[in-house]
Design a protein around this motif. Structure first.
Motif, PDB file in Angstrom:
ATOM      1  N   GLN A  44      41.724  -4.921 -17.362  1.00  0.00           N
ATOM      2  CA  GLN A  44      41.093  -3.738 -16.904  1.00  0.00           C
ATOM      3  C   GLN A  44      40.829  -2.879 -18.023  1.00  0.00           C
ATOM      4  N   LEU A  45      39.293  -2.438 -18.050  1.00  0.00           N
ATOM      5  CA  LEU A  45      39.155  -1.284 -18.938  1.00  0.00           C
ATOM      6  C   LEU A  45      39.654  -0.042 -17.887  1.00  0.00           C
ATOM      7  N   VAL A  46      40.668   0.423 -18.924  1.00  0.00           N
ATOM      8  CA  VAL A  46      41.528   1.788 -18.241  1.00  0.00           C
ATOM      9  C   VAL A  46      40.717   3.096 -18.725  1.00  0.00           C
ATOM     10  N   SER A  47      40.397   3.116 -19.780  1.00  0.00           N
ATOM     11  CA  SER A  47      39.699   4.555 -20.505  1.00  0.00           C
ATOM     12  C   SER A  47      39.031   4.055 -21.755  1.00  0.00           C
ATOM     13  N   ALA A  48      38.392   5.160 -21.928  1.00  0.00           N
ATOM     14  CA  ALA A  48      37.473   5.183 -23.297  1.00  0.00           C
ATOM     15  C   ALA A  48      37.618   6.770 -23.762  1.00  0.00           C
ATOM     16  N   THR A  49      37.475   6.568 -25.105  1.00  0.00           N
ATOM     17  CA  THR A  49      37.562   7.878 -25.678  1.00  0.00           C
ATOM     18  C   THR A  49      36.279   8.006 -27.018  1.00  0.00           C
ATOM     19  N   SER A  50      36.015   9.086 -27.326  1.00  0.00           N
ATOM     20  CA  SER A  50      34.744   9.232 -28.330  1.00  0.00           C
ATOM     21  C   SER A  50      35.038  10.677 -28.889  1.00  0.00           C
TER      22      SER A  50
ATOM     23  N   VAL B 117      35.318  11.445 -21.780  1.00  0.00           N
ATOM     24  CA  VAL B 117      34.784  10.339 -21.686  1.00  0.00           C
ATOM     25  C   VAL B 117      35.311   9.650 -20.335  1.00  0.00           C
ATOM     26  N   GLU B 118      34.292   9.055 -19.335  1.00  0.00           N
ATOM     27  CA  GLU B 118      34.713   8.658 -17.955  1.00  0.00           C
ATOM     28  C   GLU B 118      34.093   7.283 -17.935  1.00  0.00           C
ATOM     29  N   LEU B 119      34.773   6.500 -16.983  1.00  0.00           N
ATOM     30  CA  LEU B 119      34.386   5.376 -16.562  1.00  0.00           C
ATOM     31  C   LEU B 119      33.446   5.584 -15.105  1.00  0.00           C
ATOM     32  N   HIS B 120      32.224   5.211 -15.079  1.00  0.00           N
ATOM     33  CA  HIS B 120      31.393   5.450 -13.821  1.00  0.00           C
ATOM     34  C   HIS B 120      30.989   4.254 -13.240  1.00  0.00           C
ATOM     35  N   THR B 121      30.252   4.352 -11.902  1.00  0.00           N
ATOM     36  CA  THR B 121      29.671   3.400 -11.256  1.00  0.00           C
ATOM     37  C   THR B 121      28.430   4.159 -10.649  1.00  0.00           C
ATOM     38  N   MET B 122      27.332   3.528 -10.371  1.00  0.00           N
ATOM     39  CA  MET B 122      26.197   4.141  -9.678  1.00  0.00           C
ATOM     40  C   MET B 122      25.987   2.868  -8.446  1.00  0.00           C
ATOM     41  N   SER B 123      25.582   3.517  -7.377  1.00  0.00           N
ATOM     42  CA  SER B 123      25.237   2.574  -6.427  1.00  0.00           C
ATOM     43  C   SER B 123      24.381   3.368  -5.382  1.00  0.00           C
ATOM     44  N   MET B 124      23.297   2.480  -4.670  1.00  0.00           N
ATOM     45  CA  MET B 124      22.830   2.948  -3.513  1.00  0.00           C
ATOM     46  C   MET B 124      23.451   3.339  -2.350  1.00  0.00           C
ATOM     47  N   GLN B 125      23.386   4.510  -1.622  1.00  0.00           N
ATOM     48  CA  GLN B 125      24.006   4.489  -0.517  1.00  0.00           C
ATOM     49  C   GLN B 125      22.616   5.235   0.248  1.00  0.00           C
ATOM     50  N   GLY B 126      22.043   4.351   1.157  1.00  0.00           N
ATOM     51  CA  GLY B 126      20.915   4.721   1.690  1.00  0.00           C
ATOM     52  C   GLY B 126      19.801   4.663   0.909  1.00  0.00           C
TER      53      GLY B 126
ATOM     54  N   LYS C 153      24.065   7.346  -5.927  1.00  0.00           N
ATOM     55  CA  LYS C 153      25.233   8.033  -6.080  1.00  0.00           C
ATOM     56  C   LYS C 153      26.058   7.399  -7.400  1.00  0.00           C
ATOM     57  N   MET C 154      26.612   8.644  -8.181  1.00  0.00           N
ATOM     58  CA  MET C 154      27.390   8.231  -9.350  1.00  0.00           C
ATOM     59  C   MET C 154      28.850   8.784  -9.040  1.00  0.00           C
ATOM     60  N   ARG C 155      29.843   8.105  -9.428  1.00  0.00           N
ATOM     61  CA  ARG C 155      31.202   8.382  -9.155  1.00  0.00           C
ATOM     62  C   ARG C 155      32.223   7.828 -10.432  1.00  0.00           C
ATOM     63  N   GLU C 156      33.139   8.723 -10.636  1.00  0.00           N
ATOM     64  CA  GLU C 156      34.053   7.995 -11.565  1.00  0.00           C
ATOM     65  C   GLU C 156      34.837   7.211 -10.883  1.00  0.00           C
ATOM     66  N   VAL C 157      35.351   6.069 -11.652  1.00  0.00           N
ATOM     67  CA  VAL C 157      36.473   4.950 -11.337  1.00  0.00           C
ATOM     68  C   VAL C 157      37.480   5.243 -12.092  1.00  0.00           C
ATOM     69  N   ALA C 158      38.558   4.796 -11.715  1.00  0.00           N
ATOM     70  CA  ALA C 158      40.009   4.907 -12.275  1.00  0.00           C
ATOM     71  C   ALA C 158      39.952   3.613 -13.556  1.00  0.00           C
ATOM     72  N   ASN C 159      39.296   2.309 -13.136  1.00  0.00           N
ATOM     73  CA  ASN C 159      39.104   1.595 -14.100  1.00  0.00           C
ATOM     74  C   ASN C 159      38.195   0.491 -13.840  1.00  0.00           C
ATOM     75  N   ILE C 160      37.734  -0.499 -14.406  1.00  0.00           N
ATOM     76  CA  ILE C 160      36.954  -1.503 -14.349  1.00  0.00           C
ATOM     77  C   ILE C 160      37.650  -2.854 -14.306  1.00  0.00           C
ATOM     78  N   GLU C 161      37.899  -3.670 -13.439  1.00  0.00           N
ATOM     79  CA  GLU C 161      38.589  -4.807 -13.651  1.00  0.00           C
ATOM     80  C   GLU C 161      37.512  -6.005 -14.063  1.00  0.00           C
ATOM     81  N   ILE C 162      38.074  -6.737 -14.965  1.00  0.00           N
ATOM     82  CA  ILE C 162      37.239  -7.948 -15.588  1.00  0.00           C
ATOM     83  C   ILE C 162      38.124  -9.018 -15.230  1.00  0.00           C
TER      84      ILE C 162
END
Length: 160
Positions: free
Chosen positions: A61-67, A73-82, A86-95
């Motif tokens: 999992q990518l759990v965080s990033a810094t710069s 710095v936040e991990l985000h996802t974008m998705s269509m809702q209707g 919508k963009m929202r922060e996620v706690a991690n990104i599983e690979i």
């Protein structure tokens, strides 16, 4: 003769692309082509896009990033809702094992730079440290590039 010239141009373009490609590795994780888009003076946030590939046999999992270029710095996802994006922060990104996630503008995952300390200009290098649950941390640099330079990195895989 024209066949040779065509092959020569193809070879030169392939060599140019490999010179421009940025690849980083930590444990079983490979990071490829981190890039950001330019920002304007009044813009307080920016985004970094890249691909993450898990070459191992277990998930990570990518759990965080810094710069240093942003206050946070936040991990985000974008998705269509209707009809609304919508963009929202996620706690991690599983690979997952053998999975490749390609982050692109307007789709799926991206890394948000919040509270930019100065505008991002084409050609700038953005230091970015990625923290993975199992693989550990890796220091990368995202190159700030305009839309024209994004060619070849527009495919989206592994989005939520």
């Amino acid at each position: 003769m024209s066949r040779f010239l065509s092959f020569g141009w193809i070879a030169m373009l392939a060599m140019s692309a490999s010179v421009l490609a940025q690849e980083y590795k930590v444990g079983d994780i490979r990071i490829d082509h981190p890039y950001a888009r330019p920002s304007v003076a009044a813009q307080s946030s920016g985004a970094v896009y890249l691909s993450i590939e898990n070459l191992g046999k277990s998930p990570d999992q990518l759990v965080s990033a810094t710069s240093p270029v942003a206050n946070s710095v936040e991990l985000h996802t974008m998705s269509m809702q209707g009809d609304v994006m919508k963009m929202r922060e996620v706690a991690n990104i599983e690979i997952k094992p053998s999975e490749k996630i390609v982050m692109t503008r307007g789709h799926g995952y991206h890394i948000m730079l919040i509270g930019l300390k100065q505008p991002l200009k084409p050609g700038d290098k953005v230091p970015l440290t990625l923290h993975f649950k199992k693989a550990g941390k890796v220091e990368t640099q995202a190159t700030v590039q305009d839309k024209k330079a994004e060619n070849g990195h527009g495919a989206m895989h592994g989005s939520p």
